[in-house]
Scaffold this active site. Structure first.
Site, PDB file in Angstrom:
ATOM      1  N   GLY A  51       0.711  -1.119   0.020  1.00 36.04           N
ATOM      2  CA  GLY A  51      -0.257   0.393  -0.285  1.00 36.04           C
ATOM      3  C   GLY A  51       0.707   1.181  -0.129  1.00 36.04           C
ATOM      4  N   GLN A 104       3.545  10.132   0.265  1.00 42.53           N
ATOM      5  CA  GLN A 104       4.379   9.313   0.768  1.00 42.53           C
ATOM      6  C   GLN A 104       5.591   9.092  -0.267  1.00 42.53           C
ATOM      7  OE1 GLN A 104       2.253   5.068   1.807  1.00 42.53           O
ATOM      8  NE2 GLN A 104       4.201   4.839   2.901  1.00 42.53           N
ATOM      9  N   CYS A 157       5.453  -0.293   7.413  1.00 39.01           N
ATOM     10  CA  CYS A 157       5.177   0.760   6.656  1.00 39.01           C
ATOM     11  C   CYS A 157       6.233   1.426   5.491  1.00 39.01           C
ATOM     12  CB  CYS A 157       4.665   2.632   7.340  1.00 39.01           C
ATOM     13  SG  CYS A 157       4.544   4.185   6.157  1.00 39.01           S
ATOM     14  N   LEU A 158       6.648   2.061   4.481  1.00 42.52           N
ATOM     15  CA  LEU A 158       7.416   1.966   3.102  1.00 42.52           C
ATOM     16  C   LEU A 158       8.048   3.023   3.891  1.00 42.52           C
ATOM     17  CD1 LEU A 158       5.589   1.085  -0.249  1.00 42.52           C
ATOM     18  CD2 LEU A 158       8.068  -0.110   1.497  1.00 42.52           C
ATOM     19  N   HIS A 173      -5.012   2.182   7.136  1.00 39.90           N
ATOM     20  CA  HIS A 173      -3.387   2.731   7.483  1.00 39.90           C
ATOM     21  C   HIS A 173      -3.411   3.329   6.834  1.00 39.90           C
ATOM     22  CE1 HIS A 173       1.129   1.259   7.661  1.00 39.90           C
ATOM     23  NE2 HIS A 173       0.935   2.241   6.928  1.00 39.90           N
ATOM     24  N   GLU A 174      -4.050   3.244   5.113  1.00 39.90           N
ATOM     25  CA  GLU A 174      -3.443   4.333   3.977  1.00 39.90           C
ATOM     26  C   GLU A 174      -4.377   5.828   4.756  1.00 39.90           C
ATOM     27  OE1 GLU A 174      -0.602   3.409   2.672  1.00 39.90           O
ATOM     28  OE2 GLU A 174      -0.045   1.158   2.820  1.00 39.90           O
ATOM     29  N   HIS A 230      -3.069   8.282   6.703  1.00 43.35           N
ATOM     30  CA  HIS A 230      -1.799   8.571   5.584  1.00 43.35           C
ATOM     31  C   HIS A 230      -2.153  10.267   5.545  1.00 43.35           C
ATOM     32  CE1 HIS A 230       2.207   6.248   5.592  1.00 43.35           C
ATOM     33  NE2 HIS A 230       1.558   5.845   5.563  1.00 43.35           N
TER      34      HIS A 230
HETATM   35  C1  Y12 Z   1      -1.314  -4.124   6.366  1.00 46.56           C
HETATM   36  C2  Y12 Z   1      -0.522  -3.331   6.823  1.00 46.56           C
HETATM   37  C3  Y12 Z   1       0.167  -1.821   6.622  1.00 46.56           C
HETATM   38  C4  Y12 Z   1      -0.434  -1.866   5.260  1.00 46.56           C
HETATM   39  C5  Y12 Z   1       0.119  -0.320   4.517  1.00 46.56           C
HETATM   40  C6  Y12 Z   1       1.427  -0.715   3.659  1.00 46.56           C
HETATM   41  N1  Y12 Z   1       2.431  -1.164   4.172  1.00 46.56           N
HETATM   42  C7  Y12 Z   1       3.603  -1.826   3.259  1.00 46.56           C
HETATM   43  O1  Y12 Z   1       3.218  -1.667   2.522  1.00 46.56           O
HETATM   44  C8  Y12 Z   1       5.128  -1.852   3.971  1.00 46.56           C
HETATM   45  C9  Y12 Z   1       6.427  -2.265   3.157  1.00 46.56           C
HETATM   46  C10 Y12 Z   1       7.069  -2.610   3.488  1.00 46.56           C
HETATM   47  C11 Y12 Z   1       8.047  -3.271   2.885  1.00 46.56           C
HETATM   48  C12 Y12 Z   1       9.504  -3.410   3.147  1.00 46.56           C
HETATM   49  O2  Y12 Z   1      10.871  -3.662   2.444  1.00 46.56           O
HETATM   50  C13 Y12 Z   1      10.958  -3.275   1.791  1.00 46.56           C
HETATM   51  O3  Y12 Z   1      11.349  -1.904   1.823  1.00 46.56           O
HETATM   52  C14 Y12 Z   1      12.223  -3.613   1.191  1.00 46.56           C
HETATM   53  C15 Y12 Z   1       9.871  -2.824   4.491  1.00 46.56           C
HETATM   54  O4  Y12 Z   1      11.529  -3.070   4.717  1.00 46.56           O
HETATM   55  C16 Y12 Z   1      12.055  -2.307   5.410  1.00 46.56           C
HETATM   56  O5  Y12 Z   1      11.845  -1.693   6.109  1.00 46.56           O
HETATM   57  C17 Y12 Z   1      13.991  -3.317   5.036  1.00 46.56           C
HETATM   58  C18 Y12 Z   1       9.505  -2.687   5.738  1.00 46.56           C
HETATM   59  C19 Y12 Z   1       7.714  -2.332   4.982  1.00 46.56           C
HETATM   60  C20 Y12 Z   1      -0.614  -2.686   4.861  1.00 46.56           C
HETATM   61  C21 Y12 Z   1      -1.541  -4.088   5.319  1.00 46.56           C
HETATM   62 CO    CO Z   2       1.833   3.291   5.548  1.00 48.22          CO
END
Ligand code: Y12
Ligand code: CO
Length: 175
Positions: free
Chosen positions: A45, A50, A95-96, A137-138, A141
């Site tokens: 997401g 962001q 969260c990214l 979550h989004e 934001h």
């Molecule tokens: C459930 C909970 C939260 C959400 C919101 C969307 N969150 C994400 O998409 C999180 C992604 C994420 C990806 C990562 O990987 C990389 O950055 C390569 C990450 O890894 C690191 O931080 C190292 C952390 C989060 C939706 C549904």
């Molecule tokens: Co986020």
């Protein structure tokens, strides 16, 4: 359109996003540029704020049973409004914009959301489980709210300490 992900504690993440009124080429360019950046960083997401665009725009691409994220699963939401929330669920969120940190967050189990698609058509979606969590979550934001704001004060203090240390390490490793 070149986009990069804004990371906490950048103040940009606290901005309130504005309603989209024009469903034009510029909006489509933003949406098209958000998709690869989310996929290339293993995200499921992403909200426009962001990537420094304070517009009420978010995208979601949840994994299927085989853990793939086919483009058919992509949901684009413009001007989303959550109208109904029910129940309670806990999920370990990430969260990214807050890399490497994951924490259990309590949210509504199911919800209804009204939104517009990229062409301005009005839609309603009933969601539960992971989709419901991701939408909440989004949408947070878009209001300048991060999942870390929902931690208890002691957990938040611990997070700030760990996060600062991690940022320092990151900076030093680039020297
Ligand atoms: C459930 C909970 C939260 C959400 C919101 C969307 N969150 C994400 O998409 C999180 C992604 C994420 C990806 C990562 O990987 C990389 O950055 C390569 C990450 O890894 C690191 O931080 C190292 C952390 C989060 C939706 C549904
Ligand atoms: Co986020």
């Amino acid at each position: 359109m070149k986009l990069s992900i804004v990371e906490y504690p950048n103040k940009k993440l606290r901005e309130k996003s504005i309603i989209v009124e024009k469903f034009d080429k510029e909006l489509h360019k933003l949406l098209d540029a958000m998709y690869p950046i989310m996929m290339n960083t293993n995200g499921i997401g992403l909200a426009a704020i962001q990537v420094s665009h304070a517009k009420q725009v978010l995208i979601l691409n949840l994994p299927d049973e085989e853990d793939n994220q086919p483009i058919d699963n992509l949901i684009e939401m413009i001007n989303p409004v959550i109208t109904n929330k029910n129940g309670e669920t806990t999920y370990q969120e990430g969260c990214l914009s807050v890399p490497t940190f994951y924490e259990d967050i309590i949210r509504a189990e199911s919800l209804s959301v009204n939104y517009q698609d990229r062409d301005g058509n009005t839609k309603t979606l009933e969601a539960n489980g992971l989709l419901s969590i991701a939408i909440q979550h989004e949408v947070d934001h878009l209001n300048g709210i991060l999942f870390i704001d929902k931690l208890t004060s002691s957990r938040r203090r611990k997070f700030e300490k760990e996060y600062k240390r991690m940022q320092k390490e990151k900076k030093n490793s680039k020297k």
